[in-house]
Design an enzyme around this catalytic site. Sequence first.
Site, mmCIF file in Angstrom:
data_model
loop_
_atom_site.group_PDB
_atom_site.id
_atom_site.type_symbol
_atom_site.label_atom_id
_atom_site.label_comp_id
_atom_site.label_asym_id
_atom_site.label_seq_id
_atom_site.Cartn_x
_atom_site.Cartn_y
_atom_site.Cartn_z
ATOM 1 N N ASP A 1 0.944 -1.133 0.008
ATOM 2 C CA ASP A 1 0.050 0.108 0.025
ATOM 3 C C ASP A 1 0.692 1.093 -0.117
ATOM 4 O OD1 ASP A 1 -3.258 0.569 1.222
ATOM 5 O OD2 ASP A 1 -1.778 2.447 1.090
ATOM 6 N N HIS B 1 -7.061 -5.832 2.410
ATOM 7 C CA HIS B 1 -5.934 -5.238 3.105
ATOM 8 C C HIS B 1 -5.301 -6.191 3.850
ATOM 9 C CE1 HIS B 1 -7.008 -0.784 2.400
ATOM 10 N NE2 HIS B 1 -8.094 -1.368 2.132
ATOM 11 N N GLN C 1 -14.521 2.447 1.473
ATOM 12 C CA GLN C 1 -13.870 2.064 0.442
ATOM 13 C C GLN C 1 -13.584 3.312 -0.417
ATOM 14 O OE1 GLN C 1 -16.220 -0.533 -2.644
ATOM 15 N NE2 GLN C 1 -14.441 -0.969 -3.719
ATOM 16 N N HIS D 1 -10.386 -5.293 -3.417
ATOM 17 C CA HIS D 1 -9.016 -5.481 -2.762
ATOM 18 C C HIS D 1 -9.142 -5.867 -1.487
ATOM 19 C CE1 HIS D 1 -9.830 -1.193 -2.382
ATOM 20 N NE2 HIS D 1 -9.137 -1.351 -1.060
ATOM 21 N N ASN E 1 -13.079 -3.410 2.430
ATOM 22 C CA ASN E 1 -14.104 -2.545 2.525
ATOM 23 C C ASN E 1 -15.095 -2.443 1.316
ATOM 24 O OD1 ASN E 1 -12.856 -1.554 4.936
ATOM 25 N ND2 ASN E 1 -11.542 -0.384 3.772
HETATM 26 P P1 AMP Z 1 -9.903 1.323 0.428
HETATM 27 O O1 AMP Z 1 -10.062 2.559 1.189
HETATM 28 O O2 AMP Z 1 -10.383 -0.038 1.117
HETATM 29 O O3 AMP Z 1 -10.540 1.437 -0.891
HETATM 30 O O4 AMP Z 1 -8.267 1.134 0.076
HETATM 31 C C1 AMP Z 1 -7.682 1.632 -0.822
HETATM 32 C C2 AMP Z 1 -6.218 1.659 -0.538
HETATM 33 O O5 AMP Z 1 -5.488 1.652 -1.644
HETATM 34 C C3 AMP Z 1 -5.631 2.822 0.480
HETATM 35 O O6 AMP Z 1 -5.060 2.103 1.664
HETATM 36 C C4 AMP Z 1 -4.647 3.674 -0.332
HETATM 37 O O7 AMP Z 1 -3.484 3.777 0.554
HETATM 38 C C5 AMP Z 1 -4.414 2.639 -1.220
HETATM 39 N N1 AMP Z 1 -3.713 3.142 -2.573
HETATM 40 C C6 AMP Z 1 -4.514 4.087 -3.222
HETATM 41 N N2 AMP Z 1 -3.709 4.195 -4.251
HETATM 42 C C7 AMP Z 1 -2.655 3.419 -4.501
HETATM 43 C C8 AMP Z 1 -1.566 3.318 -5.242
HETATM 44 N N3 AMP Z 1 -1.532 3.738 -6.467
HETATM 45 N N4 AMP Z 1 -0.743 2.096 -5.037
HETATM 46 C C9 AMP Z 1 -0.782 1.332 -3.785
HETATM 47 N N5 AMP Z 1 -1.897 1.577 -2.823
HETATM 48 C C10 AMP Z 1 -2.625 2.815 -3.374
#
Ligand code: AMP
Length: 137
Positions: free
Chosen positions: A32, A103, A95, A101, A88
Amino acid sequence: MRDENCIFCKIASGEIPSRTLYEDEEFRVILDLNPATRGHALILPKEHYRNLYEIDDSMASKVLPLARRMAVTMTKKLHCDGFNVIQNNNEVAGQTVFHFHVHLIPRYKDDGHSLVMRPCGMTAEALDTVRDEIAGE
Ligand code: AMP
Ligand code: ZN
């Protein structure tokens, strides 16, 4: 199917570089970019699904075994003390990227995080009602 506007589709396919921890035909696991803890990673399917509501049973049946394998490996390598697996769905649930995805969050003693759920305070009657609403005829 890929979604041309989806950043995780581009990362999963390799079009956008990422810190990849694991890759196979169907998944890429990446670090992440904004980690909650040291080693916070994301399991991304290469196919685009918006979230849990859209994945099929075949995808669902592969995700938890992969999460388990990653958790075991990461715990061994990072020497973390525990692990959260979080997923999420929809904005209200946190989300922010609408490509399914999972975590993978290594936890360390004194990492300062509190991912513990707060009880919402339901009576026995309210629990009966919600039970019937979900599982009733
Ligand atoms: P969610 O809030 O469950 O949709 O999680 C999205 C996650 O993606 C967050 O923890 C962000 O930090 C992560 N994220 C967003 N853009 C990127 C990216 N380009 N590369 C890696 N992680 C990312
Ligand atoms: Zn996508």
